[in-house]
Motif scaffolding. Structure first.
Motif, PDB file in Angstrom:
ATOM      1  N   LEU A  68       0.826  -1.208   0.000  1.00 61.06           N
ATOM      2  CA  LEU A  68       0.000   0.000   0.000  1.00 61.06           C
ATOM      3  C   LEU A  68       0.860   1.258   0.000  1.00 61.06           C
ATOM      4  N   ASN A  69       1.886   1.286   0.836  1.00 58.71           N
ATOM      5  CA  ASN A  69       2.775   2.449   0.873  1.00 58.71           C
ATOM      6  C   ASN A  69       3.449   2.673  -0.468  1.00 58.71           C
ATOM      7  N   ARG A  70       3.850   1.573  -1.107  1.00 56.87           N
ATOM      8  CA  ARG A  70       4.507   1.654  -2.412  1.00 56.87           C
ATOM      9  C   ARG A  70       3.549   2.240  -3.458  1.00 56.87           C
ATOM     10  N   ASP A  71       2.320   1.734  -3.461  1.00 52.82           N
ATOM     11  CA  ASP A  71       1.340   2.191  -4.453  1.00 52.82           C
ATOM     12  C   ASP A  71       0.886   3.620  -4.176  1.00 52.82           C
ATOM     13  N   ILE A  72       0.755   3.979  -2.901  1.00 52.30           N
ATOM     14  CA  ILE A  72       0.374   5.347  -2.546  1.00 52.30           C
ATOM     15  C   ILE A  72       1.459   6.329  -2.972  1.00 52.30           C
ATOM     16  N   LEU A 155       6.626  -9.530  -7.347  1.00 55.49           N
ATOM     17  CA  LEU A 155       6.335  -8.361  -8.162  1.00 55.49           C
ATOM     18  C   LEU A 155       6.789  -7.139  -7.410  1.00 55.49           C
ATOM     19  N   VAL A 156       7.702  -6.380  -7.960  1.00 52.55           N
ATOM     20  CA  VAL A 156       8.211  -5.187  -7.300  1.00 52.55           C
ATOM     21  C   VAL A 156       8.094  -4.015  -8.252  1.00 52.55           C
ATOM     22  N   ILE A 157       7.270  -3.028  -7.897  1.00 51.27           N
ATOM     23  CA  ILE A 157       7.140  -1.808  -8.678  1.00 51.27           C
ATOM     24  C   ILE A 157       7.758  -0.693  -7.859  1.00 51.27           C
ATOM     25  N   ASP A 158       8.829  -0.128  -8.331  1.00 51.37           N
ATOM     26  CA  ASP A 158       9.537   0.891  -7.558  1.00 51.37           C
ATOM     27  C   ASP A 158       8.782   2.212  -7.607  1.00 51.37           C
ATOM     28  N   GLU A 159       8.499   2.792  -6.445  1.00 50.90           N
ATOM     29  CA  GLU A 159       7.661   3.975  -6.394  1.00 50.90           C
ATOM     30  C   GLU A 159       8.366   5.223  -6.889  1.00 50.90           C
ATOM     31  N   ILE A 160       9.670   5.207  -6.924  1.00 51.31           N
ATOM     32  CA  ILE A 160      10.372   6.405  -7.382  1.00 51.31           C
ATOM     33  C   ILE A 160      10.631   6.352  -8.884  1.00 51.31           C
TER      34      ILE A 160
END
Length: 249
Positions: A68-72, A155-160
């Motif tokens: 959630l933190n990553r997607d937010i 699955l890793v989507i980097d938020e930056i």
């Protein structure tokens, strides 16, 4: 003064929003409600299997918080100055029926963990708007992956950077990268983080005995760590000289 292990177990269960009956109903929990009540009232010592069950559910909770933190963070990065109607709006799912309808997930445990995680982020000020009629944003790929049973860091989507999939670890920065980038199981990753081992550099400086000495890590986790490091040409017990030689290759 000694650590009160029972109090830690109680704190984790309550923080995740699960009562004793709901926790006893989890597939991997061997104990029933009465036994758990005996544990928490200290009438008997908690079995190691129960300790592990609490740890595994906590791992799912921590993973959802992470996703959630990553997607937010990605959402906020894409919407730096949103109009009022475009600000993040998430469902809380007050009722299990709403959760099941929206996510196709029938698990009471997942529902309770969802509520606990969203509530945590509301208290932290990261979520300020809730509506159970709102869908989970399609861009919340990591969160949706968790809801579909994605327990691991597959699955890793980097938020930056916003890139999809696993990131390549090059020799220039590999030792400063986070241990979660090694894509090990949730249990191994969370145990290392709980012990304060956050980077690959910190991990390779440990010897096998130190690794096994970390709470909840055993020989299986040690093999996993050694195997993943070996894939990258690394190992445990690396000295400064070993690291310098690795970088020069």
């Amino acid at each position: 003064m000694q650590n009160d292990k029972v109090l830690l177990l109680i704190a984790q269960r309550r923080a995740m929003g699960l009562n004793m009956t709901e926790f006893a109903d989890l597939p991997n929990v061997e104990q029933d409600k009465r036994v758990i009540a005996d544990y928490e009232s200290r009438r008997r010592k908690p079995a190691d299997s129960y300790d592990m069950s609490v740890f595994m559910v906590a791992s799912h909770y921590n993973l959802l918080l992470e996703q959630l933190n990553r997607d937010i963070a990605r959402f906020n990065l894409s919407n730096p100055r949103p109009a009022a109607e475009d600000r993040l709006l998430l469902p809380f799912f007050e009722y299990l029926s709403d959760f099941t309808f929206a996510t196709s997930n029938t698990s009471v445990t997942y529902w309770r963990i969802w509520q606990a995680a969203v509530g945590h982020l509301v208290l932290a000020g990261k979520i300020t708007r809730l509506n159970d009629e709102a869908p989970i944003p399609a861009s919340f790929i990591n969160t949706l992956f968790w809801l579909k049973g994605g327990y691991e860091h597959d699955l890793v989507i980097d938020e930056i950077e916003g890139g999809a999939g696993s990131q390549t670890l090059d020799k220039d920065d590999i030792f400063t990268r986070l241990v979660k980038d090694l894509e090990m199981t949730v249990r191994t990753t969370n145990c290392l983080l709980a012990a304060g081992v956050k980077t690959i550099g910190e991990l390779v400086s440990l010897d096998p005995i130190e690794v096994i000495g970390i709470n909840q890590l055993g020989k299986g986790s040690l093999k996993e760590i050694e195997s993943r490091l070996s894939d990258l040409g690394l190992s445990l017990s690396m000295t400064e000289g070993d690291i310098k030689h690795f970088r020069s290759q």
